[in-house]
Every structure is written in C-alpha cells, then in structure tokens.
Design a protein around this motif. Structure first.
Motif, PDB file in Angstrom:
ATOM      1  N   GLY A  13      14.157 -10.165 -28.818  1.00 47.94           N
ATOM      2  CA  GLY A  13      15.277 -10.905 -28.254  1.00 47.94           C
ATOM      3  C   GLY A  13      15.910 -11.880 -29.230  1.00 47.94           C
ATOM      4  N   LEU A  14      17.152 -12.236 -28.948  1.00 47.15           N
ATOM      5  CA  LEU A  14      17.920 -13.120 -29.820  1.00 47.15           C
ATOM      6  C   LEU A  14      17.842 -14.586 -29.403  1.00 47.15           C
ATOM      7  CD1 LEU A  14      21.094 -10.905 -30.249  1.00 47.15           C
ATOM      8  CD2 LEU A  14      19.382 -11.398 -32.004  1.00 47.15           C
ATOM      9  N   GLY A  15      17.395 -14.874 -28.184  1.00 48.74           N
ATOM     10  CA  GLY A  15      17.266 -16.258 -27.727  1.00 48.74           C
ATOM     11  C   GLY A  15      18.578 -17.015 -27.744  1.00 48.74           C
ATOM     12  N   SER A  16      19.627 -16.403 -27.167  1.00 52.31           N
ATOM     13  CA  SER A  16      20.965 -16.997 -27.272  1.00 52.31           C
ATOM     14  C   SER A  16      21.049 -18.360 -26.594  1.00 52.31           C
ATOM     15  CB  SER A  16      22.008 -16.039 -26.680  1.00 52.31           C
ATOM     16  OG  SER A  16      21.682 -15.692 -25.347  1.00 52.31           O
ATOM     17  N   ARG A  17      20.433 -18.511 -25.413  1.00 52.03           N
ATOM     18  CA  ARG A  17      20.477 -19.809 -24.739  1.00 52.03           C
ATOM     19  C   ARG A  17      19.593 -20.838 -25.430  1.00 52.03           C
ATOM     20  NH1 ARG A  17      19.426 -18.118 -18.554  1.00 52.03           N
ATOM     21  NH2 ARG A  17      18.011 -16.705 -19.640  1.00 52.03           N
ATOM     22  N   PHE A  18      18.524 -20.361 -26.064  1.00 60.00           N
ATOM     23  CA  PHE A  18      17.609 -21.250 -26.769  1.00 60.00           C
ATOM     24  C   PHE A  18      18.184 -21.693 -28.109  1.00 60.00           C
ATOM     25  CE2 PHE A  18      13.814 -21.894 -29.528  1.00 60.00           C
ATOM     26  CZ  PHE A  18      13.229 -22.944 -28.840  1.00 60.00           C
ATOM     27  N   GLY A  19      19.025 -20.848 -28.690  1.00 61.50           N
ATOM     28  CA  GLY A  19      19.630 -21.195 -29.969  1.00 61.50           C
ATOM     29  C   GLY A  19      18.819 -20.782 -31.171  1.00 61.50           C
ATOM     30  N   GLU A 155       8.833 -21.226  -7.623  1.00 65.99           N
ATOM     31  CA  GLU A 155       9.029 -22.661  -7.880  1.00 65.99           C
ATOM     32  C   GLU A 155       8.287 -23.128  -9.132  1.00 65.99           C
ATOM     33  OE1 GLU A 155       5.767 -22.497  -4.637  1.00 65.99           O
ATOM     34  OE2 GLU A 155       7.631 -21.445  -5.140  1.00 65.99           O
ATOM     35  N   LEU A 156       7.324 -22.309  -9.609  1.00 71.31           N
ATOM     36  CA  LEU A 156       6.582 -22.658 -10.820  1.00 71.31           C
ATOM     37  C   LEU A 156       7.212 -22.097 -12.084  1.00 71.31           C
ATOM     38  CD1 LEU A 156       2.921 -22.097  -9.559  1.00 71.31           C
ATOM     39  CD2 LEU A 156       4.289 -24.204  -9.533  1.00 71.31           C
ATOM     40  N   THR A 157       8.396 -21.496 -11.958  1.00 72.87           N
ATOM     41  CA  THR A 157       8.965 -20.794 -13.112  1.00 72.87           C
ATOM     42  C   THR A 157      10.370 -21.265 -13.474  1.00 72.87           C
ATOM     43  OG1 THR A 157      10.078 -18.980 -11.926  1.00 72.87           O
ATOM     44  CG2 THR A 157       7.705 -18.744 -12.306  1.00 72.87           C
ATOM     45  N   LEU A 158      10.806 -22.388 -12.914  1.00 69.46           N
ATOM     46  CA  LEU A 158      12.190 -22.818 -13.111  1.00 69.46           C
ATOM     47  C   LEU A 158      12.313 -23.772 -14.301  1.00 69.46           C
ATOM     48  CD1 LEU A 158      13.074 -23.462  -9.371  1.00 69.46           C
ATOM     49  CD2 LEU A 158      13.493 -21.387 -10.712  1.00 69.46           C
ATOM     50  N   SER A 159      13.538 -23.978 -14.755  1.00 70.67           N
ATOM     51  CA  SER A 159      13.834 -24.939 -15.814  1.00 70.67           C
ATOM     52  C   SER A 159      14.698 -26.057 -15.241  1.00 70.67           C
ATOM     53  CB  SER A 159      14.583 -24.266 -16.970  1.00 70.67           C
ATOM     54  OG  SER A 159      15.074 -25.228 -17.884  1.00 70.67           O
ATOM     55  N   GLU A 160      14.440 -27.277 -15.692  1.00 68.24           N
ATOM     56  CA  GLU A 160      15.266 -28.410 -15.277  1.00 68.24           C
ATOM     57  C   GLU A 160      16.605 -28.430 -16.008  1.00 68.24           C
ATOM     58  OE1 GLU A 160      13.021 -31.885 -16.056  1.00 68.24           O
ATOM     59  OE2 GLU A 160      11.546 -31.527 -14.460  1.00 68.24           O
ATOM     60  N   HIS A 161      16.780 -27.552 -16.983  1.00 65.67           N
ATOM     61  CA  HIS A 161      17.917 -27.666 -17.890  1.00 65.67           C
ATOM     62  C   HIS A 161      18.955 -26.558 -17.718  1.00 65.67           C
ATOM     63  CE1 HIS A 161      15.638 -30.840 -19.754  1.00 65.67           C
ATOM     64  NE2 HIS A 161      14.636 -30.025 -19.957  1.00 65.67           N
ATOM     65  N   GLY A 162      18.810 -25.713 -16.693  1.00 63.74           N
ATOM     66  CA  GLY A 162      19.801 -24.679 -16.459  1.00 63.74           C
ATOM     67  C   GLY A 162      19.217 -23.505 -15.702  1.00 63.74           C
ATOM     68  N   GLY A 163      20.074 -22.532 -15.393  1.00 63.01           N
ATOM     69  CA  GLY A 163      19.647 -21.374 -14.620  1.00 63.01           C
ATOM     70  C   GLY A 163      18.760 -20.439 -15.411  1.00 63.01           C
ATOM     71  N   VAL A 164      17.927 -19.659 -14.683  1.00 62.86           N
ATOM     72  CA  VAL A 164      17.004 -18.703 -15.296  1.00 62.86           C
ATOM     73  C   VAL A 164      17.165 -17.344 -14.610  1.00 62.86           C
ATOM     74  CG1 VAL A 164      15.336 -20.471 -15.963  1.00 62.86           C
ATOM     75  CG2 VAL A 164      15.134 -19.372 -13.722  1.00 62.86           C
ATOM     76  N   ASN A 165      16.736 -16.293 -15.287  1.00 61.21           N
ATOM     77  CA  ASN A 165      16.778 -14.937 -14.745  1.00 61.21           C
ATOM     78  C   ASN A 165      15.377 -14.517 -14.318  1.00 61.21           C
ATOM     79  OD1 ASN A 165      19.413 -15.059 -15.630  1.00 61.21           O
ATOM     80  ND2 ASN A 165      19.074 -13.771 -17.417  1.00 61.21           N
ATOM     81  N   LEU A 183      19.963 -13.445 -11.466  1.00 56.76           N
ATOM     82  CA  LEU A 183      20.394 -14.176 -12.643  1.00 56.76           C
ATOM     83  C   LEU A 183      20.793 -15.604 -12.268  1.00 56.76           C
ATOM     84  CD1 LEU A 183      22.694 -11.408 -14.223  1.00 56.76           C
ATOM     85  CD2 LEU A 183      20.230 -11.722 -14.508  1.00 56.76           C
ATOM     86  N   ASN A 184      20.659 -16.492 -13.232  1.00 61.69           N
ATOM     87  CA  ASN A 184      21.138 -17.875 -13.094  1.00 61.69           C
ATOM     88  C   ASN A 184      20.544 -18.585 -11.882  1.00 61.69           C
ATOM     89  OD1 ASN A 184      22.939 -17.546 -15.356  1.00 61.69           O
ATOM     90  ND2 ASN A 184      24.307 -16.405 -13.989  1.00 61.69           N
ATOM     91  N   VAL A 193      19.350 -21.143  -5.546  1.00 55.73           N
ATOM     92  CA  VAL A 193      20.430 -20.174  -5.466  1.00 55.73           C
ATOM     93  C   VAL A 193      20.471 -19.375  -6.759  1.00 55.73           C
ATOM     94  CG1 VAL A 193      21.827 -21.573  -3.887  1.00 55.73           C
ATOM     95  CG2 VAL A 193      22.118 -21.824  -6.362  1.00 55.73           C
ATOM     96  N   GLY A 194      21.079 -18.200  -6.675  1.00 56.35           N
ATOM     97  CA  GLY A 194      21.211 -17.363  -7.855  1.00 56.35           C
ATOM     98  C   GLY A 194      22.136 -16.198  -7.578  1.00 56.35           C
ATOM     99  N   ASP A 195      22.331 -15.382  -8.598  1.00 48.57           N
ATOM    100  CA  ASP A 195      23.197 -14.211  -8.497  1.00 48.57           C
ATOM    101  C   ASP A 195      22.334 -12.959  -8.381  1.00 48.57           C
ATOM    102  OD1 ASP A 195      25.513 -15.800  -8.837  1.00 48.57           O
ATOM    103  OD2 ASP A 195      25.179 -15.822 -11.007  1.00 48.57           O
ATOM    104  N   GLY A 196      22.278 -12.396  -7.161  1.00 48.40           N
ATOM    105  CA  GLY A 196      21.467 -11.223  -6.901  1.00 48.40           C
ATOM    106  C   GLY A 196      22.289  -9.960  -6.806  1.00 48.40           C
TER     107      GLY A 196
END
Length: 290
Positions: A13-19, A155-165, A183-184, A193-196
């Motif tokens: 992976g390229l880690g685009s959100r991580f930079g 609930e144990l897999t979320l980030s405080e800094h943005g949406g996750v897939n 997604l998100n 909430v998310g995009d299913g």
C-alpha cells in the motif's frame, strides 16, 4: 495437502492518508514496524513461513528490517503486486489509464505461486495481538481446507482523527453470513456513520468488523480469479477502483463455503493518519514491554 502454515502480509500500500509507507513506520517498543510484530506473533503460534506482497522499491529496506528483527532461520519471501499480473481472461482489458493496482484481492492474487497450503492473510500496518494468530493457527490446523476470520468489535478500531474503512460482518452461530466494505466510518453526533453498499448510513455500535485478519485455504485463489476477472471487466475504465477481499469472501459464502469466525480478545491497533502514531506507540509499549 500441504499443511505448513504461511502468513501472507499485504505490504504494497501507498499510505495516502498517512502520508508515507505505514508498513515501515517504527512503532514498536524497539522500533519494530507492525509487520515485524505480526510475524513474531505468528512464529509464537506455529507459523513456519511468511510471504510479503510489496512494491519493488520497498524490498531493500524491508530486507534490512527483517534481518535485524527476525530469527535467522525464519523463511520469508517477497512478491510484487504488479498492475499487469492478472488472471488470463482479464488480460484483454485495456488498463492503459490505470493509476494503481487493483486492491486487496489483487494483492493476495499476487502471492498465489508462493502459497500451497493454509494461510493467514493480514495487513502490514495493523497490530492484531498474539491471541489472533493463536486463533488462526488453531483454526487452520483443525480445518486446513476451510476459511475463517478473526473479527473485532468496531468501537475498538476507530481513529479520533478521521474516517476509516472496515468490512462490516454479520455473524450467526459462529459463521460469517455476510461481509460488506464500509468506507469513511466515524463518530458523528454520538453515533457511528459511514458509506455502505446502500449509501451513507448509521452502524450499530456493537458491530463486528473485519480488520483483514483472515484464514484461507488455497481455494481462495480460484474465487479471486473469477471475481477479479469479472470486476476488471466491469470497472476497467475506472482508474482507481479496487476489488476488496471482503467481496471475495462474500462471493465464497454465496457459493456455500463456510467461513468460521473467532472474535478477538486483544486490542487491534493501527495508524490511518499521522496523528495516530503517538497514541499507538504508547499503547504498544504498554502491551509489549516486559
């Protein structure tokens, strides 16, 4: 059938959100990347070898890292996730516009020549804990021709800094009935909430999700071959479309293949955004320090 347990690590992976290259980030107590922590957990659980799916430019640095941290007698192999490494029937598609490989299903397809028996499949940049690999080793040894997964409470897999897939799972009587990529996923106004598959929606807080902690027999490659060929036929003009492993698993379920589920009893940790690294380093130090 070969019953040697192989750990397949998707590390291209390229880690685009991580930079940057998350798979190389020094997050463990001794500066280990997550993939080293996973390999060490797998070794303790009885896995005999590892296959890392990578981009060619990562091989030199990964070799140095693995030589530094792993036992000298542990066997590992690299393979590349190449854009043109496709099932024969899909090679007729025009992919000249394509910007990147075809996602996690394609990543696992890239390892097909190096895996002949039961395998665990994970992401390079996630921490799963020893118990997840113990579950995988036990399940794959007991049922080497079957599929399985280790699920995590959402609930144990979320980030405080943005949406996750995440792959959202429906589980009945210890078997996976469906898995769908969302997604998100994020908390908004006190709910998740998310995009299913049906668009933007809320999710139950007790949902189980796939964190790409799978166990497969080599039969997975037959399903990928069929589904990836169909996907590319439908999506070949989309420069960034991806074929996800949960879609492959769902296709197997619809064929009548059982997928057994264990629920993780240790935390999952991962870095989606640069801001996640400080907290993850702290948690890993707490979990892994003697």
């Amino acid at each position: 059938m070969n019953t040697e347990l192989t750990l397949v690590i998707m590390a291209a992976g390229l880690g685009s959100r991580f930079g940057g290259d998350k798979q190389l980030a020094a997050l463990g107590p001794a500066g280990e990347p997550m993939l080293v922590l996973s390999i060490m957990s797998a070794i303790r659980s009885g896995f005999q070898r590892a296959v890392l799916v990578i981009r060619p430019e990562l091989e030199t640095e990964l070799t140095e890292i693995l030589t530094r941290f792993l036992p000298a007698d542990f066997a590992y192999h690299f393979c590349y996730q190449a854009l043109t490494d496709l099932p024969e029937a899909a090679q007729l598609a025009d992919i000249s516009h394509r910007l990147k490989p075809w996602g996690t299903a394609h990543a696992l397809w890239s390892a097909r020549h190096l895996v002949k028996g039961p395998m665990a499949v994970i992401n390079a940049d996630d921490f799963y804990g020893d118990s997840a690999f113990a579950s995988l080793a036990k399940g794959l040894s007991m049922r080497p021709t079957e599929w399985m997964m280790v699920a995590y409470p959402i609930e144990l897999t979320l980030s405080e800094h943005g949406g996750v897939n995440r792959g959202l799972c429906q589980v009945e009587n210890g078997q996976l009935k469906s898995v769908a990529e969302w997604l998100n996923i994020a908390e908004q106004a006190g709910e998740l909430v998310g995009d299913g598959p049906q668009g933007h929606a809320s999710l139950p807080p007790a949902s189980l999700v796939s964190m790409t902690c799978w166990g497969f027999s080599p039969s997975i490659f037959d399903v990928i071959k069929r589904e990836l060929t169909e996907f590319i036929g439908q999506q070949d003009q989309q420069p960034k479309s991806e074929c996800y492993l949960p879609a492959i698993v769902q296709a197997g379920i619809e064929q009548g293949l059982p997928v057994y589920v264990d629920v993780a009893c240790e935390p999952w940790l991962g870095v989606t955004y640069p801001q996640d690294t400080v907290w993850v380093k702290q948690k890993l130090t707490e979990l892994l320090s003697d």
